[in-house]
Design a protein around this motif. Structure first.
Motif, mmCIF file in Angstrom:
data_model
loop_
_atom_site.group_PDB
_atom_site.id
_atom_site.type_symbol
_atom_site.label_atom_id
_atom_site.label_comp_id
_atom_site.label_asym_id
_atom_site.label_seq_id
_atom_site.Cartn_x
_atom_site.Cartn_y
_atom_site.Cartn_z
ATOM 1 N N SER A 1 -7.026 -1.097 -3.008
ATOM 2 C CA SER A 1 -7.770 -1.305 -4.258
ATOM 3 C C SER A 1 -8.457 -0.025 -4.715
ATOM 4 O O SER A 1 -8.423 0.324 -5.896
ATOM 5 C CB SER A 1 -8.806 -2.414 -4.077
ATOM 6 N N SER A 2 -9.066 0.682 -3.800
ATOM 7 C CA SER A 2 -9.741 1.936 -4.121
ATOM 8 C C SER A 2 -8.742 2.981 -4.609
ATOM 9 O O SER A 2 -8.974 3.670 -5.611
ATOM 10 C CB SER A 2 -10.489 2.445 -2.894
ATOM 11 N N TRP B 1 -2.950 -0.962 -12.029
ATOM 12 C CA TRP B 1 -3.248 -2.387 -11.975
ATOM 13 C C TRP B 1 -2.108 -3.041 -11.217
ATOM 14 O O TRP B 1 -0.929 -2.835 -11.518
ATOM 15 C CB TRP B 1 -3.376 -2.943 -13.383
ATOM 16 N N ASP C 1 0.845 -1.196 0.000
ATOM 17 C CA ASP C 1 0.000 0.000 0.000
ATOM 18 C C ASP C 1 0.883 1.250 0.000
ATOM 19 O O ASP C 1 0.698 2.148 -0.835
ATOM 20 C CB ASP C 1 -0.915 -0.026 1.225
ATOM 21 N N LEU D 1 -7.462 2.051 -8.081
ATOM 22 C CA LEU D 1 -8.500 2.323 -9.073
ATOM 23 C C LEU D 1 -8.570 3.816 -9.389
ATOM 24 O O LEU D 1 -8.672 4.215 -10.548
ATOM 25 C CB LEU D 1 -9.846 1.808 -8.570
ATOM 26 N N GLY E 1 -8.201 -11.111 -3.857
ATOM 27 C CA GLY E 1 -8.984 -9.910 -3.601
ATOM 28 C C GLY E 1 -9.635 -9.915 -2.231
ATOM 29 O O GLY E 1 -10.494 -9.093 -1.941
ATOM 30 N N LEU F 1 -3.883 -10.647 -2.270
ATOM 31 C CA LEU F 1 -3.923 -9.780 -3.452
ATOM 32 C C LEU F 1 -4.443 -10.530 -4.664
ATOM 33 O O LEU F 1 -5.197 -9.976 -5.473
ATOM 34 C CB LEU F 1 -2.539 -9.197 -3.736
ATOM 35 N N LEU G 1 -6.407 -3.892 2.133
ATOM 36 C CA LEU G 1 -6.644 -4.298 0.750
ATOM 37 C C LEU G 1 -7.760 -3.472 0.114
ATOM 38 O O LEU G 1 -7.653 -3.041 -1.038
ATOM 39 C CB LEU G 1 -6.981 -5.788 0.688
ATOM 40 N N ARG G 2 -8.795 -3.207 0.863
ATOM 41 C CA ARG G 2 -9.910 -2.394 0.363
ATOM 42 C C ARG G 2 -9.429 -0.975 0.040
ATOM 43 O O ARG G 2 -9.739 -0.426 -1.026
ATOM 44 C CB ARG G 2 -11.029 -2.359 1.404
#
Length: 106
Positions: A52-53, A61, A5, A56, A37, A34, A48-49
């Motif tokens: 991912s946000s 990627w 992260d 995005l 997901g 990872l 992870l949430r």
């Protein structure tokens, strides 16, 4: 998961976006989470949430592969020893609010 992260955040902070980042980790739990997901760990799922946000939002990627600890090139970085070629990055990246109670950048 926090290291990935913060790595992504440091790269974005240095101007990277719209790229594919491939990470190597010697932590099988992180690699599995990872790839899937999700994780069995609530704390890991929270990171992870957020990761991912953030990815995005910056058109990033992320993929990951497992590497043995003996072959982990970032092992020294995870211990706070940064190679000179990393000086071009703007360290430290802004610490996200959800991590502020868990760690501090020195």
């Amino acid at each position: 998961m926090v290291a990935i992260d913060l790595g992504v955040r440091a790269l974005v902070h240095s101007g990277l976006h719209n790229v594919h980042l491939h990470f190597y980790s010697d932590n099988q739990g992180v690699v599995g989470a990872l790839r899937a997901g999700r994780s069995r760990s609530l704390a890991q799922n929270d990171v992870l949430r957020q990761l991912s946000s953030f990815a995005l939002d910056h058109d990033i990627w992320i993929s990951v592969s497992w590497v043995s600890s003996a072959n982990n090139l970032s092992d020294s970085i995870s211990r706070g020893v940064f190679p000179s070629h990393l000086s071009r990055f703007k360290f430290p990246p802004p610490l996200p609010s959800y991590l502020k109670g868990l760690l501090s950048l020195v």
